[in-house]
Motif scaffolding. Structure first.
Motif, PDB file in Angstrom:
ATOM      1  N   ARG A  63       0.835  -1.196   0.000  1.00  0.00           N
ATOM      2  CA  ARG A  63       0.000   0.000   0.000  1.00  0.00           C
ATOM      3  C   ARG A  63       0.868   1.244   0.000  1.00  0.00           C
ATOM      4  O   ARG A  63       1.895   1.287   0.651  1.00  0.00           O
ATOM      5  N   ASN A 114       4.286 -10.871  -3.464  1.00  0.00           N
ATOM      6  CA  ASN A 114       4.154 -10.777  -4.921  1.00  0.00           C
ATOM      7  C   ASN A 114       5.438 -10.260  -5.552  1.00  0.00           C
ATOM      8  O   ASN A 114       6.011  -9.268  -5.100  1.00  0.00           O
ATOM      9  N   ASP A 176       0.391 -17.227  -9.441  1.00  0.00           N
ATOM     10  CA  ASP A 176      -0.693 -16.310  -9.074  1.00  0.00           C
ATOM     11  C   ASP A 176      -1.600 -16.056 -10.279  1.00  0.00           C
ATOM     12  O   ASP A 176      -1.169 -16.182 -11.425  1.00  0.00           O
ATOM     13  N   GLU A 236     -15.897 -14.304  -1.848  1.00  0.00           N
ATOM     14  CA  GLU A 236     -16.681 -13.238  -1.206  1.00  0.00           C
ATOM     15  C   GLU A 236     -17.964 -13.736  -0.573  1.00  0.00           C
ATOM     16  O   GLU A 236     -18.527 -13.059   0.287  1.00  0.00           O
ATOM     17  N   TYR A 255     -12.495 -11.666   0.754  1.00  0.00           N
ATOM     18  CA  TYR A 255     -13.136 -10.791   1.727  1.00  0.00           C
ATOM     19  C   TYR A 255     -13.989 -11.575   2.722  1.00  0.00           C
ATOM     20  O   TYR A 255     -14.124 -11.177   3.882  1.00  0.00           O
TER      21      TYR A 255
END
Ligand code: C2E
Ligand code: MG
Ligand code: MG
Ligand code: MG
Length: 278
Positions: A63, A114, A176, A236, A255
């Protein structure tokens, strides 16, 4: 008159291009400062073993907390960092930071990091990995590196030897976004991956499309054949989870199980998960 409005259209187009290009250049300059000024941090997202229901690891997600713009999602800045080459120092920071966080937080289990295709342009990538492990004291078996199929497609003769050296350290390597690239089966046979991460684009249709369930079943079959676990990304909903359980998927991330969140003890780091509000 027609001509002048056409010309106006064209210059408007150019002005827009200029604005976009100026924005990109400014972001690149700001990225350069971001590393020095400590504007990056890592969030972690839990990965759960579907058999036991227990956490088995965490993916570390980068981030950028921009001083004025706030959290900038990776989709917006990783491509710029790749273009400018800044992904090399940023990627090295990510490796060292992820290993340090994992070493200080044994409850995270194995941490997945990653890697960008661009990082494979560095012949000393395996040494960087080794140094990140040594500096943190993290056992190699607690580190997993995620690469995409497109990384392997770039230049196999360069990527494969680097991956072999990384695997020789005892580090795990996962593929991935599986299912979004080319020649997936050949790719899987060309390198001893430790895990398949099925791209989250396959989750969306799981509830509505028998074909999507068939593809899921086939990918799990590939995992069985190669004797490696299959992890489903982007889970999800409870009904997606039930499909995955019914088909014998090994691990899940999404999530439903947990959003990307600060590592415990790092809660005072700049917050926000950097994704656009839904
Ligand atoms: P990825 O490696 O496939 O990571 C999974 C992405 O899916 C993450 O997005 C995560 O937040 C998001 N995600 C997780 N669960 C769900 C879900 O249930 N629904 C939806 N819609 N999304 C979910 P994020 O964090 O925005 O990262 C995007 C991509 O940026 C990553 O995709 C990865 O390719 C790249 N990236 C992130 N961190 C790094 C890094 O440290 N280095 C490099 N080179 N790339 C990174
Ligand atoms: Mg990933
Ligand atoms: Mg992925
Ligand atoms: Mg992805």
């Amino acid at each position: 008159r027609a001509k002048s409005s056409a010309t106006r259209g064209l210059s408007f187009y150019h002005a827009e291009m200029d604005a976009a290009e100026r924005h990109r250049r400014r972001m690149k300059d700001e990225l350069r400062l971001a590393l020095a000024e400590g504007q990056f941090h890592l969030l972690c997202q839990v990965q759960v073993n579907l058999q036991t229901g227990e956490p088995c690891g965490h993916e570390m997600l980068l981030r950028w907390n921009h001083p004025e713009r706030g959290p900038v999602p990776p989709a917006e800045f990783i491509p710029l960092a790749e273009e400018s080459g800044l992904i090399l120092p940023i990627g090295e920071w990510v490796l060292r930071e992820a290993c340090a966080l994992a070493a200080a937080n044994p409850q995270l289990g194995r941490v997945a990091v990653n890697l960008s295709a661009v990082q494979f342009s560095q012949p000393d990538l395996p040494r960087q990995v080794e140094q990140a492990l040594a500096a943190s004291g993290l056992p190699a078996g607690r580190l997993e590196l995620e690469i995409t199929e497109s990384t392997l497609m770039l230049d196999r003769s360069r990527t494969l030897p680097l991956l072999e050296r990384i695997k020789a350290l005892g580090v795990h390597v996962a593929i991935d976004d599986f299912g979004t690239g080319y020649s997936s089966l050949g790719t899987l046979r060309s390198f001893p991956f430790d895990k398949i991460k099925l791209d989250r684009s396959f989750m969306a249709e799981l509830d509505t499309s028998p074909q999507a369930v068939g593809i899921l079943r086939a990918v799990i079959g590939i995992g069985r054949a190669l004797e490696i676990p299959v992890l489903a990304e982007g889970v999800e909903t409870q009904s997606q989870l039930e499909h995955l359980r019914a088909e014998g998927c090994d691990e899940v991330q999404g999530y439903l199980l947990g959003r990307p969140a600060p590592v415990p003890g790092q809660e005072n780091a700049p917050s926000g998960d950097g994704t656009l509000a839904a």
